[in-house]
Structures are given as C-alpha cells and as structure tokens.
Design a protein around this motif. Sequence first.
Motif, PDB file in Angstrom:
ATOM      1  N   PHE A  62       0.884  -1.066  -0.065  1.00  0.00           N
ATOM      2  CA  PHE A  62      -0.030  -0.050   0.005  1.00  0.00           C
ATOM      3  C   PHE A  62       0.890   1.279  -0.083  1.00  0.00           C
ATOM      4  N   HIS A  63       0.664   2.344  -0.818  1.00  0.00           N
ATOM      5  CA  HIS A  63       1.110   3.454  -0.811  1.00  0.00           C
ATOM      6  C   HIS A  63       0.462   4.546  -0.118  1.00  0.00           C
ATOM      7  N   THR A  64       0.711   5.536   0.636  1.00  0.00           N
ATOM      8  CA  THR A  64      -0.136   6.290   1.078  1.00  0.00           C
ATOM      9  C   THR A  64       1.109   7.472   1.566  1.00  0.00           C
ATOM     10  N   THR A  65       0.717   8.499   2.426  1.00  0.00           N
ATOM     11  CA  THR A  65       1.444   9.763   2.563  1.00  0.00           C
ATOM     12  C   THR A  65       1.528   9.587   4.409  1.00  0.00           C
ATOM     13  N   GLN A  66       2.625  10.359   4.787  1.00  0.00           N
ATOM     14  CA  GLN A  66       2.902  10.441   6.096  1.00  0.00           C
ATOM     15  C   GLN A  66       1.631  11.201   6.893  1.00  0.00           C
ATOM     16  N   ARG A  67       1.339  12.218   6.176  1.00  0.00           N
ATOM     17  CA  ARG A  67       0.082  12.949   6.583  1.00  0.00           C
ATOM     18  C   ARG A  67      -1.142  11.905   6.972  1.00  0.00           C
ATOM     19  N   THR A  68      -1.485  10.900   6.108  1.00  0.00           N
ATOM     20  CA  THR A  68      -2.627  10.285   6.159  1.00  0.00           C
ATOM     21  C   THR A  68      -2.339   9.414   7.317  1.00  0.00           C
ATOM     22  N   LEU A  69      -1.426   8.837   7.466  1.00  0.00           N
ATOM     23  CA  LEU A  69      -1.234   7.678   8.791  1.00  0.00           C
ATOM     24  C   LEU A  69      -1.074   8.433   9.962  1.00  0.00           C
ATOM     25  N   SER A  70      -0.732   9.886  10.028  1.00  0.00           N
ATOM     26  CA  SER A  70      -0.502  10.475  11.279  1.00  0.00           C
ATOM     27  C   SER A  70      -1.871  10.830  11.772  1.00  0.00           C
ATOM     28  N   ALA A  71      -2.901  10.690  11.092  1.00  0.00           N
ATOM     29  CA  ALA A  71      -4.389  10.660  11.561  1.00  0.00           C
ATOM     30  C   ALA A  71      -4.837   9.811  12.565  1.00  0.00           C
ATOM     31  N   THR A  72      -3.993   8.660  12.429  1.00  0.00           N
ATOM     32  CA  THR A  72      -4.463   7.600  13.500  1.00  0.00           C
ATOM     33  C   THR A  72      -3.631   7.846  14.929  1.00  0.00           C
ATOM     34  N   GLY A  73      -3.257   8.899  15.310  1.00  0.00           N
ATOM     35  CA  GLY A  73      -2.830   9.534  16.591  1.00  0.00           C
ATOM     36  C   GLY A  73      -1.473   9.145  16.900  1.00  0.00           C
ATOM     37  N   PRO A  74      -0.881   9.576  17.956  1.00  0.00           N
ATOM     38  CA  PRO A  74       0.504   9.031  18.285  1.00  0.00           C
ATOM     39  C   PRO A  74       0.662   7.767  18.953  1.00  0.00           C
ATOM     40  N   THR A  75      -0.225   7.205  19.608  1.00  0.00           N
ATOM     41  CA  THR A  75      -0.187   5.860  20.048  1.00  0.00           C
ATOM     42  C   THR A  75      -0.332   4.862  19.083  1.00  0.00           C
ATOM     43  N   SER A  76      -0.567   4.912  17.742  1.00  0.00           N
ATOM     44  CA  SER A  76      -0.711   3.942  16.755  1.00  0.00           C
ATOM     45  C   SER A  76       0.711   3.719  16.226  1.00  0.00           C
ATOM     46  N   PRO A  77       0.788   2.460  15.616  1.00  0.00           N
ATOM     47  CA  PRO A  77       2.165   2.172  15.063  1.00  0.00           C
ATOM     48  C   PRO A  77       2.368   2.871  13.539  1.00  0.00           C
ATOM     49  N   LEU A  78       1.274   3.183  13.101  1.00  0.00           N
ATOM     50  CA  LEU A  78       1.128   3.749  11.637  1.00  0.00           C
ATOM     51  C   LEU A  78       1.674   5.087  11.613  1.00  0.00           C
ATOM     52  N   ALA A  79       1.468   5.733  12.776  1.00  0.00           N
ATOM     53  CA  ALA A  79       2.039   6.953  12.722  1.00  0.00           C
ATOM     54  C   ALA A  79       3.367   7.364  13.227  1.00  0.00           C
ATOM     55  N   SER A  80       3.813   6.407  13.587  1.00  0.00           N
ATOM     56  CA  SER A  80       5.532   6.660  13.812  1.00  0.00           C
ATOM     57  C   SER A  80       6.421   5.725  12.876  1.00  0.00           C
ATOM     58  N   LEU A  81       5.874   5.255  11.905  1.00  0.00           N
ATOM     59  CA  LEU A  81       6.791   4.485  10.681  1.00  0.00           C
ATOM     60  C   LEU A  81       8.093   5.136  10.453  1.00  0.00           C
ATOM     61  N   PRO A  82       9.068   4.670  10.018  1.00  0.00           N
ATOM     62  CA  PRO A  82      10.433   5.343   9.689  1.00  0.00           C
ATOM     63  C   PRO A  82      10.030   5.930   8.366  1.00  0.00           C
ATOM     64  N   LEU A  83      10.861   6.859   7.898  1.00  0.00           N
ATOM     65  CA  LEU A  83      10.815   7.379   6.432  1.00  0.00           C
ATOM     66  C   LEU A  83      11.431   6.259   5.412  1.00  0.00           C
ATOM     67  N   PRO A  84      10.853   6.226   4.295  1.00  0.00           N
ATOM     68  CA  PRO A  84      11.218   5.123   3.392  1.00  0.00           C
ATOM     69  C   PRO A  84      12.668   5.132   2.892  1.00  0.00           C
ATOM     70  N   SER A  85      13.348   4.167   2.767  1.00  0.00           N
ATOM     71  CA  SER A  85      14.738   4.146   2.607  1.00  0.00           C
ATOM     72  C   SER A  85      14.954   3.055   1.693  1.00  0.00           C
ATOM     73  N   PRO A  86      15.781   3.185   0.493  1.00  0.00           N
ATOM     74  CA  PRO A  86      15.907   2.252  -0.516  1.00  0.00           C
ATOM     75  C   PRO A  86      16.774   0.884  -0.123  1.00  0.00           C
ATOM     76  N   SER A  87      17.236   0.994   1.125  1.00  0.00           N
ATOM     77  CA  SER A  87      18.007  -0.334   1.268  1.00  0.00           C
ATOM     78  C   SER A  87      17.161  -1.080   2.497  1.00  0.00           C
ATOM     79  N   SER A  88      16.093  -0.353   2.906  1.00  0.00           N
ATOM     80  CA  SER A  88      15.283  -1.115   4.020  1.00  0.00           C
ATOM     81  C   SER A  88      13.762  -1.669   3.022  1.00  0.00           C
ATOM     82  N   PRO A  89      13.215  -2.645   3.567  1.00  0.00           N
ATOM     83  CA  PRO A  89      12.115  -3.119   3.068  1.00  0.00           C
ATOM     84  C   PRO A  89      11.016  -2.435   3.365  1.00  0.00           C
ATOM     85  N   PRO A  90       9.788  -2.329   2.832  1.00  0.00           N
ATOM     86  CA  PRO A  90       8.592  -1.763   3.524  1.00  0.00           C
ATOM     87  C   PRO A  90       8.270  -2.409   5.172  1.00  0.00           C
TER      88      PRO A  90
END
Length: 488
Positions: A62-90
């Motif tokens: 799934f592809h979405t934006t950081q702002r969309t995931l931040s709507a889940t609140g500070p306690t959600s794991p979706l809001a604290s995902l690391p920024l994408p990196s070419p060397s790390s898998p999703p």
Amino acid sequence: MINKGPHGRTVSFATKNPHSSASFDSKYQVEFLLIHLFSDRTSSPPMSNNPIITLNIGGTLFHTTQRTLSATGPTSPLASLPLPSPSSPPPFFDRDPDLFSHLLSFLRSGFPPPSSLLPSLLAEAEFFSFPPPLLLKLSLPLHFNPFSLSPSLSLPLNGREHISSVSISPSSSVLSVARGCKVTTFTPSLLHKSTVLTPLPFIDTVLPLSPSLAAAGAKDFPGLHLVNLLETSPAKVLHWSPHPSQENSSTVLAIGYSPNLLFSSFESCRRNSSAILAFDLEKFEPVLEIGRKEIFAAEIDTAIPSTKLSWINNLGLLMAAGSHAGPAGFSGYVKFFDTRSNRLAYEIQEKNSDCFADVAVSDSLLSVFKIGVSSGDVYMADLRKIQSFDNWVFIGEGGRRSGDMKRKEGLGCKIECYEKNVFVSREGEVEMWSEAAMAEGEERVMKRNFMGRWKEGEEKKKITHLAFGGNRMILARKGEMCLEVWQS
C-alpha cells in the motif's frame, strides 16, 4: 504586456488579435497561469514535507502519505513508521489487506465504510491503536438501520451477580456493564473485555466516560466513584453534602453526561434533600448545583430525587426526571434545566393515575416520551411546544388501553431514544416507534413496529436494560449472565 504576479514574479503575456485562431490557446494559457500563480499555495504543500510511505499488509503493498497515517494518533504504530529508505523493505503487518484498504480509505476521506464490515474494521482499528475519537467516528450511527436490527451475538459475563446497569459511552462507543461490585468493559469491536473491582459493594448505575474511565454510583452507598478501567489504582470519589456540617454520605441515583460536564443526581443519607451536581470533565471539580430540593413538613413530593438524567444537545438543556410511589399513588416530574443560567426552563408535573414508569428524551425528534405506569401506553410531548404544554399526547394506534388501571401495565417497561426512533421493552419483546413522513405543518405521527417476535411457545425472559451505540442495540434479560447484541 507585463504584470507582477505574487511573490514578485514577473509574468508576460503576448497580446494577439482576438479574431485569430491562436487567441483561444493564448486565452487558456493566461487563465491557467493566473490560477496557478494566485491560488493558495499553502493548501498543497510540497511532497517533500509529506513523504510517501509504503506498507506491506499481509503481502500486499500500500502506498500512502505520512500525513494520512498521522491521523491515527500518536499511539498508533502507523503514525511512527520510519521514512522510506532504498535499503530497507517496507514495514510488514500480518493483517488482512482487504480490511486495511477500507481503513486507509476511511483515513483519506473520513467517510465511514460499509456497515457490513464494521465489526471487523473496528477490530482492525483497535489493533492499530486508533484513538477513541477516530473509533467513534468509525462507528457513528450512520450505519444504524433500526428496521434491519437482528440478534447477532451473545456476550457472556463471568460470575453469578445479576446485571444492574448497562451503558455505552457517547464519546468512545465503549460498552460498560455493572454487576455487583464489578464493572466489565468491552472495546468498540466487542472482541476484548476487562473487569475491575470497585470499592462499592453494589453498583446501581455506571457510565463509561472514556476507554480508561467510568463513573459509577449506588443508591445505598455514598459517593460518585471514578473507576480506572485499565489499572488497579484507587478510584476518585466525588461527594455532595447538603450542609457543610454534615459528612459526605450522599448516595447516587443517576449519572448523565454532556460534551463538557458530568452530572450526578445525589440524595442525602437521611433521604430529606437532593440535588444534581455538575463536574467539569478535566479535573472533575464541582462547578454547578442544580435543582436542589428539601423536604418541608409532610410534603414528601417536594424532595423526590432525579432518577434519570439526559442531555439535550440541540437545546443545551438537561432533562431530569423522578417519580415516587406513595399512599396516594404515583407522582413525579420531568424538568428541563438551562445549565448556562442554572435556571429551570420547563417543568412537567405528574400527579395522576398514569404517571410515567420510564421516560426518555430524543435529541433528534426534540420530544420527550413516557410509558404510563398504569396503562403501559406511550405518550409524547413536543419540546418545540413545551412552553404551551397542556397534556401528554397519546401516540398509540387506536384508543388508550382500557381496563383496570390498578394493574400497572407499564411497571418494569423500559423506554430509550436513539437517533429518530423510540424503543420500548415489554416483557421479553421490543417495539420501535418511528416518525411517519408528514406534510409540512401537519401534526407529528409515530408508527409502531415490533421487533424480537419469537416463535409460538418460545419464551424470552424479561428485558431489564436497553442501550444503544453505533449500529447496535444491547439487551440484558432478567437472570441471564450475558448480553444480547443486535446489529443492523
């Protein structure tokens, strides 16, 4: 021609013959440039400030934006995902991708998903630690269709104590059940529950205020107890004393709730005075004393305490109702208080042979409904005409019930309002009253529909409690250690 655009940019436009064929292209180019340059640039921030996040949900990307995931609140794991990196898998979550696609659509648009998926989506939202306001929005009554309500599941309760109170939080869709000295709480998905012990030997009324806090009280034990539903920390106890010299020993008869205040109906231990106290929802400090009553001489009716509190959000009024059975029969009142001025706005006195057995107010219909204790009939009073109130309006089909008024046909019946419907329990069955479509200016007409009709010979125990929230109706029956859940 040269003009100055926003931010000091220079824009040049070539002037051409308006009759030439190229003038149309030039015209649209000018309009496009003007819209592009003079639009509010802050509404569409650069993507560098809103990076694209890729997630692996059960093997589906799934592809979405950081702002969309931040709507889940500070306690959600979706809001604290690391920024994408070419060397790390999703990041990978072992969840159902079909359900997640509906959750993601809900986060993007704010529109609730199909009602058929609501139970599963609530479970997914709880897994991702969505905050209570988002869970409430996900389970709003937009899904509620009273004509399609049917029994869907049973929630078992451990122990032998009978159910004394059932309530659903108006702010988080949390379901709380009081039994003996315990409060059992179900999450909005109804898949998880927890039980806590309270200092009260017995609980008569409970109201969940949030996923972690509930208010509980008893008719025979002092104080309004704020119970922590997640920890074993001691409950905070709120008191009311009719006189400063008296100890805090007033009991609680009813609890109510508004977006800003918590209401509790107190009665003194001597049963000679009562009042409604309003507490702020942040520090739970008393901010208002409403409708104080004291017994004068033999006038017992002057101190009937309020046993039901309901907030009317569209009018900004608090409904308080109470009744009493005495040698002369039943008597009671339905009062409406303006909490801003702390004044009594309207009052309906009940001093007849058909006083209410139960009463409820509909914020959507702007009406108050009652069940006559003697007749068992349903009556209505239009709050839009309450200042000229003369008598209750009978809304049953045909005529009023005839027969011996001493039989108390309405005793034990329950009435609750939800959305634009009125629900009445009679023994083991539920009937629903809904407003019929009428031409403008005509009198309001309510139509009755029967629910929960059982096969001949099949018996259902008496309904003792009704509660509503989201797309559900919750029933408790006498002597049964479980809750019936009806969903639409």
